[in-house]
Design a protein around this motif. Structure first.
Motif, PDB file in Angstrom:
ATOM      1  N   ALA A   5     149.710 103.196  90.903  1.00  0.00           N
ATOM      2  CA  ALA A   5     148.335 103.134  90.397  1.00  0.00           C
ATOM      3  C   ALA A   5     148.319 102.921  88.882  1.00  0.00           C
ATOM      4  CB  ALA A   5     147.590 104.410  90.767  1.00  0.00           C
ATOM      5  N   LYS A   6     149.250 103.534  88.183  1.00  0.00           N
ATOM      6  CA  LYS A   6     149.340 103.350  86.729  1.00  0.00           C
ATOM      7  C   LYS A   6     149.717 101.910  86.388  1.00  0.00           C
ATOM      8  CE  LYS A   6     151.396 105.366  82.631  1.00  0.00           C
ATOM      9  NZ  LYS A   6     152.340 106.334  82.087  1.00  0.00           N
ATOM     10  N   TRP A   7     150.628 101.328  87.164  1.00  0.00           N
ATOM     11  CA  TRP A   7     151.029  99.948  86.949  1.00  0.00           C
ATOM     12  C   TRP A   7     149.852  99.000  87.173  1.00  0.00           C
ATOM     13  CZ3 TRP A   7     151.804  95.672  90.323  1.00  0.00           C
ATOM     14  CH2 TRP A   7     152.498  94.615  89.743  1.00  0.00           C
ATOM     15  N   ILE A  11     147.973  96.479  84.455  1.00  0.00           N
ATOM     16  CA  ILE A  11     147.795  95.046  84.712  1.00  0.00           C
ATOM     17  C   ILE A  11     146.333  94.646  84.552  1.00  0.00           C
ATOM     18  CG2 ILE A  11     147.918  93.265  86.516  1.00  0.00           C
ATOM     19  CD1 ILE A  11     150.617  93.914  85.354  1.00  0.00           C
ATOM     20  N   ILE A  12     145.429  95.444  85.081  1.00  0.00           N
ATOM     21  CA  ILE A  12     143.998  95.128  84.987  1.00  0.00           C
ATOM     22  C   ILE A  12     143.540  95.145  83.534  1.00  0.00           C
ATOM     23  CG2 ILE A  12     141.685  95.983  85.549  1.00  0.00           C
ATOM     24  CD1 ILE A  12     142.833  96.817  88.281  1.00  0.00           C
ATOM     25  N   ILE A  13     143.972  96.146  82.775  1.00  0.00           N
ATOM     26  CA  ILE A  13     143.588  96.222  81.359  1.00  0.00           C
ATOM     27  C   ILE A  13     144.145  95.028  80.586  1.00  0.00           C
ATOM     28  CG2 ILE A  13     143.943  97.528  79.227  1.00  0.00           C
ATOM     29  CD1 ILE A  13     143.758 100.078  80.958  1.00  0.00           C
ATOM     30  N   THR A  14     145.390  94.665  80.869  1.00  0.00           N
ATOM     31  CA  THR A  14     146.003  93.518  80.191  1.00  0.00           C
ATOM     32  C   THR A  14     145.264  92.221  80.520  1.00  0.00           C
ATOM     33  OG1 THR A  14     148.148  94.605  80.262  1.00  0.00           O
ATOM     34  CG2 THR A  14     148.143  92.239  79.864  1.00  0.00           C
ATOM     35  N   LEU A  15     144.941  92.017  81.786  1.00  0.00           N
ATOM     36  CA  LEU A  15     144.206  90.809  82.184  1.00  0.00           C
ATOM     37  C   LEU A  15     142.822  90.770  81.552  1.00  0.00           C
ATOM     38  CD1 LEU A  15     145.171  90.433  85.947  1.00  0.00           C
ATOM     39  CD2 LEU A  15     145.907  89.017  84.035  1.00  0.00           C
ATOM     40  N   LEU A  16     142.175  91.908  81.459  1.00  0.00           N
ATOM     41  CA  LEU A  16     140.864  91.959  80.821  1.00  0.00           C
ATOM     42  C   LEU A  16     140.952  91.582  79.348  1.00  0.00           C
ATOM     43  CD1 LEU A  16     137.862  92.695  81.192  1.00  0.00           C
ATOM     44  CD2 LEU A  16     138.470  95.005  80.487  1.00  0.00           C
ATOM     45  N   LEU A  17     141.950  92.117  78.648  1.00  0.00           N
ATOM     46  CA  LEU A  17     142.127  91.779  77.234  1.00  0.00           C
ATOM     47  C   LEU A  17     142.454  90.302  77.035  1.00  0.00           C
ATOM     48  CD1 LEU A  17     144.061  94.901  75.942  1.00  0.00           C
ATOM     49  CD2 LEU A  17     141.718  94.245  75.411  1.00  0.00           C
ATOM     50  N   VAL A  18     143.291  89.752  77.903  1.00  0.00           N
ATOM     51  CA  VAL A  18     143.632  88.329  77.808  1.00  0.00           C
ATOM     52  C   VAL A  18     142.392  87.471  78.056  1.00  0.00           C
ATOM     53  CG1 VAL A  18     144.925  86.483  78.949  1.00  0.00           C
ATOM     54  CG2 VAL A  18     146.065  88.610  78.343  1.00  0.00           C
TER      55      VAL A  18
END
Length: 66
Positions: A5-7, A11-18
């Motif tokens: 769940a942490k992974w 990933i979701i936070i990184t994709l949102l920032l990108v």
């Protein structure tokens, strides 16, 4: 929170920032292109500068992970 769940959260936070960075880059390029009509070198310089910042950030993250 388990490891999976942490992974997924990371990933979701990184994709949102990108995604936000991409929208911001497209907006800036549109504004610069609209402001400096006929001056392709200014537009190319801005794109190169943004690319250098993104490339530096990717390198920084990669070095910190290893």
């Amino acid at each position: 929170m388990n490891k999976y769940a942490k992974w997924i959260t990371n990933i979701i936070i990184t994709l949102l920032l990108v995604f936000v960075a991409l929208i911001l880059t497209i907006s800036i390029v549109y504004i610069v292109n609209d402001s400096f009509k006929g001056r392709d070198t200014i537009l190319a310089g801005c794109i190169g500068f943004i690319g250098a910042i993104i490339g530096g950030a990717i390198t920084y993250v990669g070095v910190n992970k290893t």
